[in-house]
Write a protein that holds these residues in place. Structure first.
Motif, PDB file in Angstrom:
ATOM      1  N   THR A 221       0.825  -1.211   0.000  1.00  0.00           N
ATOM      2  CA  THR A 221       0.000   0.000   0.000  1.00  0.00           C
ATOM      3  C   THR A 221       0.861   1.263   0.000  1.00  0.00           C
ATOM      4  O   THR A 221       0.858   2.034  -0.964  1.00  0.00           O
ATOM      5  CB  THR A 221      -0.956  -0.002   1.211  1.00  0.00           C
ATOM      6  OG1 THR A 221      -1.764  -1.181   1.173  1.00  0.00           O
ATOM      7  CG2 THR A 221      -1.852   1.223   1.175  1.00  0.00           C
ATOM      8  N   VAL A 222       1.623   1.474   1.051  1.00  0.00           N
ATOM      9  CA  VAL A 222       2.401   2.716   1.162  1.00  0.00           C
ATOM     10  C   VAL A 222       3.564   2.722   0.175  1.00  0.00           C
ATOM     11  O   VAL A 222       3.765   3.698  -0.562  1.00  0.00           O
ATOM     12  CB  VAL A 222       2.888   2.914   2.608  1.00  0.00           C
ATOM     13  CG1 VAL A 222       3.710   4.205   2.710  1.00  0.00           C
ATOM     14  CG2 VAL A 222       1.697   2.971   3.555  1.00  0.00           C
ATOM     15  N   GLU A 223       4.352   1.659   0.143  1.00  0.00           N
ATOM     16  CA  GLU A 223       5.452   1.607  -0.817  1.00  0.00           C
ATOM     17  C   GLU A 223       4.936   1.568  -2.247  1.00  0.00           C
ATOM     18  O   GLU A 223       5.552   2.151  -3.149  1.00  0.00           O
ATOM     19  CB  GLU A 223       6.355   0.404  -0.543  1.00  0.00           C
ATOM     20  CG  GLU A 223       7.251   0.589   0.669  1.00  0.00           C
ATOM     21  CD  GLU A 223       8.290  -0.514   0.806  1.00  0.00           C
ATOM     22  OE1 GLU A 223       9.374  -0.243   1.356  1.00  0.00           O
ATOM     23  OE2 GLU A 223       8.021  -1.657   0.362  1.00  0.00           O
TER      24      GLU A 223
ATOM     25  N   ARG B 294       7.802   7.392   9.503  1.00  0.00           N
ATOM     26  CA  ARG B 294       7.579   8.792   9.127  1.00  0.00           C
ATOM     27  C   ARG B 294       6.803   8.882   7.811  1.00  0.00           C
ATOM     28  O   ARG B 294       5.855   9.662   7.684  1.00  0.00           O
ATOM     29  CB  ARG B 294       8.926   9.502   9.000  1.00  0.00           C
ATOM     30  CG  ARG B 294       8.866  10.944   8.535  1.00  0.00           C
ATOM     31  CD  ARG B 294       8.523  11.879   9.642  1.00  0.00           C
ATOM     32  NE  ARG B 294       8.612  13.272   9.198  1.00  0.00           N
ATOM     33  CZ  ARG B 294       8.165  14.290   9.894  1.00  0.00           C
ATOM     34  NH1 ARG B 294       7.604  14.100  11.074  1.00  0.00           N
ATOM     35  NH2 ARG B 294       8.274  15.527   9.431  1.00  0.00           N
ATOM     36  N   VAL B 295       7.177   8.068   6.839  1.00  0.00           N
ATOM     37  CA  VAL B 295       6.487   8.064   5.550  1.00  0.00           C
ATOM     38  C   VAL B 295       5.027   7.643   5.733  1.00  0.00           C
ATOM     39  O   VAL B 295       4.118   8.234   5.132  1.00  0.00           O
ATOM     40  CB  VAL B 295       7.204   7.132   4.556  1.00  0.00           C
ATOM     41  CG1 VAL B 295       6.350   6.901   3.315  1.00  0.00           C
ATOM     42  CG2 VAL B 295       8.556   7.730   4.153  1.00  0.00           C
TER      43      VAL B 295
ATOM     44  N   SER C  26       1.903  10.045   4.906  1.00  0.00           N
ATOM     45  CA  SER C  26       0.934   9.590   3.916  1.00  0.00           C
ATOM     46  C   SER C  26      -0.483   9.624   4.493  1.00  0.00           C
ATOM     47  O   SER C  26      -1.406  10.167   3.869  1.00  0.00           O
ATOM     48  CB  SER C  26       1.288   8.175   3.450  1.00  0.00           C
ATOM     49  OG  SER C  26       0.349   7.719   2.506  1.00  0.00           O
ATOM     50  N   HIS C  27      -0.649   9.070   5.683  1.00  0.00           N
ATOM     51  CA  HIS C  27      -1.969   9.066   6.314  1.00  0.00           C
ATOM     52  C   HIS C  27      -2.439  10.495   6.588  1.00  0.00           C
ATOM     53  O   HIS C  27      -3.590  10.860   6.278  1.00  0.00           O
ATOM     54  CB  HIS C  27      -1.911   8.251   7.613  1.00  0.00           C
ATOM     55  CG  HIS C  27      -3.222   8.195   8.338  1.00  0.00           C
ATOM     56  ND1 HIS C  27      -3.505   9.005   9.417  1.00  0.00           N
ATOM     57  CD2 HIS C  27      -4.332   7.443   8.138  1.00  0.00           C
ATOM     58  CE1 HIS C  27      -4.724   8.755   9.846  1.00  0.00           C
ATOM     59  NE2 HIS C  27      -5.249   7.797   9.089  1.00  0.00           N
TER      60      HIS C  27
ATOM     61  N   SER D  88       9.314  10.633  -1.321  1.00  0.00           N
ATOM     62  CA  SER D  88       8.344  11.557  -0.719  1.00  0.00           C
ATOM     63  C   SER D  88       8.932  12.362   0.431  1.00  0.00           C
ATOM     64  O   SER D  88       8.370  13.387   0.825  1.00  0.00           O
ATOM     65  CB  SER D  88       7.105  10.796  -0.241  1.00  0.00           C
ATOM     66  OG  SER D  88       7.433   9.895   0.795  1.00  0.00           O
ATOM     67  N   VAL D  89      10.059  11.905   1.000  1.00  0.00           N
ATOM     68  CA  VAL D  89      10.703  12.661   2.072  1.00  0.00           C
ATOM     69  C   VAL D  89      12.110  13.099   1.667  1.00  0.00           C
ATOM     70  O   VAL D  89      12.955  13.397   2.500  1.00  0.00           O
ATOM     71  CB  VAL D  89      10.761  11.846   3.389  1.00  0.00           C
ATOM     72  CG1 VAL D  89       9.364  11.670   3.947  1.00  0.00           C
ATOM     73  CG2 VAL D  89      11.445  10.496   3.179  1.00  0.00           C
ATOM     74  N   SER D  90      12.362  13.173   0.377  1.00  0.00           N
ATOM     75  CA  SER D  90      13.698  13.492  -0.133  1.00  0.00           C
ATOM     76  C   SER D  90      13.922  14.991  -0.209  1.00  0.00           C
ATOM     77  O   SER D  90      13.000  15.777  -0.455  1.00  0.00           O
ATOM     78  CB  SER D  90      13.859  12.871  -1.529  1.00  0.00           C
ATOM     79  OG  SER D  90      15.089  13.222  -2.103  1.00  0.00           O
TER      80      SER D  90
END
Length: 670
Positions: free
Chosen positions: A56-58, A132-133, A137-138, A478-480
């Motif tokens: 889901t997230v990845e 953290r990701v 995301s949530h 997404s956190v880069s």
């Protein structure tokens, strides 16, 4: 034939093949990329397996890569080298992209899967970055309205689509006004102007097809004109045109756009359960609340205004000596401030400017990055989107780190200001991906191109952003890099400005354009001594803009933003001879998109940290202290948004900062 935007880019380091891309390619590429992304999202949402971080997230992390390729190229050229075709495409694409994002955030099945992973987070054995990701995301889905249903969900989609249209129109109106106006100068109109301003005005005249020199609304030309022109009538004419951008009536007027934008933002916040847009926006920033922002701004406003008021008296006296009666006006301030600077600091801008060659300042920024972080820069010969652009390969210890692109010169096709963006961000998942980073500025062209000290500071500022992108070392895109809180993102950029002020840097790179000789030590000392000159003016114009932005969003949306702007400025006692740095109809930071809305204060919030952070170098071994440089990279530049910014700063400094270093750095301390 395969659309070049969607094909594999068999170019050095995967740089976009600009020589094979035409404006006709964008629409079909976008449609294909959107369809591919929708299919990827549907596959994630309808996956019959139980939701996991991986499926889901990845899976979300790696979706939309074709769309990212298309948009990275499109938004680069639309901002830096626009034309009527690209402007039309941008108007078409904006609502379509907003609808696409709304469909994703409103996908109930997708959000249910993310929510399930979120609820199970404590049992998932996630790394710190993965946790953290997941949280981001949530939170992002919730704040986008994923939990809304029925009419509220539909209204949220409508608001987002309309805001996208308004933001695009605001930007294009401002660019149109800046592009349309210019003031021809006869030989008699050049009195007081140094050669470098006249040369810039002649080059601008050639671009506009005029018979001689002109003044345009490019900051790199109009500001020195206001500094040096002896013609008060022409200074007034130019300033009024500059101030009127976006407020000239007709199709390019931005005032109604600003009012509608503010109303829609307030409605959006209300739908999500917030009292106002500022409370919604600031919840995820370091500041957290409008009250915290207001406290910071007002704590600096008082000493800044006192300094500006004292300076106004001095400038008024200089004006009287010239036989000019009446009040000091905004078109007088820069002119008499320049006279005062020349007298008090014995600094002649015309004599100073040849020491700030663009190429030498680029070399200086690179050299500091080498001394601090071991980075090396080698020129690349690759096709780019405009002949003015240049590219370098960035390496460390022989290993490829990034590609850096610089686009430095002002032109009619480029929006005003300066910015940094990543055409490709660093990531390690699903594969190693090195960044492609671009700095865009609006410096006056010349042979050689000469910068003001403020221009050179801008170059270092944007390169600080670039370092944040280039030195990023995280797993997930997404956190880069600069994917951090808005009031943290300016820390690396503003911190890097400090290295321009180092005597050893100026001694090496501030060399005369004609003779090649280093800046004389006496002049260098005068430059550094004048570093905080006119800081009352600069601080007042900035804080006024930040407070107006905050008050626009903290409460009910004003039906008449210009009237509300006037109320805010009156309430704080705005000096008559100083204007906001960005008045409402030109305030692209706030109205071209949501990025800096309620958050223009973030430059000062970050400045509190950057002043304190540089003090850490000074307290150690100096500006190039290896241990502090390593700590800066480890805890801030390499970590992106993978950890909470307050935690990152504390890891670097051992504590959070106060405003003392900021006031001292601006010369406003008691």
């Amino acid at each position: 034939m395969t659309n070049p935007l969607l094909a594999e880019w068999d170019t050095p380091f995967g740089i976009a093949p600009f020589d094979r891309i035409s404006d006709d390619d964008f629409t079909s590429a976008l449609q294909e990329a959107l369809a591919a992304h929708r299919a990827e999202i549907d596959a994630i949402a309808s996956n019959p397996d139980a939701p996991t971080f991986a499926n889901t997230v990845e899976a979300l992390e790696v979706s939309g890569q074709a769309l990212d390729k298309v948009l990275s190229v499109f938004f680069t050229v639309a901002g830096a080298d626009s034309n009527p075709a690209r402007e039309a495409l941008q108007r078409d694409f904006s609502p379509e992209l907003a609808a696409h994002q709304s469909a994703i955030s409103g996908n109930e099945a997708l959000f249910a899967r993310i929510a399930a992973v979120w609820e199970a987070r404590d049992a998932l054995d996630l790394t710190q970055e993965q946790a953290r990701v997941l949280m981001l995301s949530h939170r992002g889905f919730v704040r986008a309205g994923a939990a809304l249903t029925g009419d509220a969900a539909e209204r949220m989609k409508e608001i987002k689509a309309r805001l996208a249209v308004l933001g695009t129109q605001f930007t294009q109106n401002l660019l149109a006004d800046e592009r349309a106006w210019f003031m021809p100068l006869d030989e008699g109109d050049l009195t007081g102007l140094p050669d470098f301003v006249i040369d810039t005005a002649r080059a601008a005249g050639e671009e506009k097809g005029a018979d001689g020199p002109v003044v345009t609304l490019s900051r790199s030309l109009i500001v020195p004109f206001l500094q040096f022109s002896d013609r008060r009538d022409l200074r007034e004419k130019a300033f009024r045109a500059w101030e009127a951008r976006g407020a000239n009536g007709g199709e390019t007027d931005n005032r109604a756009i600003a009012a509608e934008t503010l109303a829609l933002r307030k409605e959006r916040a209300t739908l999500l359960g917030y009292d106002n847009f500022a409370s919604y926006k600031l919840e995820t920033e370091m500041a957290k609340t409008p009250a915290a922002v207001r406290d910071l701004l007002m704590s600096v406003w008082k000493p800044a205004k006192a300094q500006a008021d004292a300076d106004a008296e001095v400038l008024t006296a200089l004006m009287r000596e010239d036989g000019v009666n009446g009040a000091l006006e905004p078109w007088d301030w820069r002119y008499y401030a320049e006279k005062r600077r020349a007298a008090e600091h014995d600094l002649d801008e015309a004599a100073l400017k040849p020491y700030f060659q663009l190429d030498r300042m680029i070399d200086a920024a690179f050299d500091c990055a080498n001394r601090l972080f071991g980075l090396e820069f080698a020129a690349l010969d690759v096709p780019l989107y405009h002949p003015d652009c240049r590219a370098w390969e960035v390496t460390r210890n022989g290993k490829h780190v990034a590609v850096f692109i610089g686009d430095y010169f002002a032109r009619g096709s480029k929006r005003s200001g300066a910015w940094c963006s990543a055409m490709r961000a660093q990531a390690k998942f699903p594969r190693e991906q090195a960044p492609v980073v671009i700095n865009v500025c609006n410096f006056a062209k010349g042979d050689p191109a000469l910068l003001s000290y403020d221009d050179a500071r801008t170059l270092f500022h944007e390169f600080g952003h670039a370092l944040h992108q280039m030195l990023s070392d995280v797993t997930y895109e997404s956190v880069s890099g600069t994917s951090v809180a808005r009031d943290f993102v300016e820390l690396p950029s503003q911190l890097y400005e400090h290295w321009l002020d180092q005597p050893e840097v100026l001694e090496k790179f501030a060399t005369h354009a004609r003779t090649g000789e280093a800046m004389p030590r006496e002049m260098l000392e005068k430059v550094l001594a004048a570093a905080t000159f006119d800081m009352g003016f600069q601080t007042v114009e900035y804080i006024a803009s930040a407070l107006v932005d905050l008050e626009f969003h903290d409460g009910e949306a004003p039906a008449d933003p210009m009237a509300r702007q006037a109320e805010v400025l009156s309430s704080i006692g705005m000096p008559q001879a100083i204007r906001m740095r960005h008045a409402t109809p030109q305030f692209a930071h706030v109205f071209a998109g949501d990025g800096y809305s309620s958050a223009y204060y973030s430059y000062m919030w970050s400045e509190v940290m950057d002043a304190d952070a540089f003090a850490a170098f000074e307290e150690a071994g100096g500006a190039f202290d290896a241990e502090r440089a390593e700590a800066l990279e480890t805890h801030i530049l390499s970590t992106g948004g993978s950890r909470d910014p307050a935690e990152l700063y504390t890891a670097f400094r051992g504590r959070l900062p106060g405003i003392e270093a900021l006031l001292k750095g601006r010369g406003l301390a008691a």
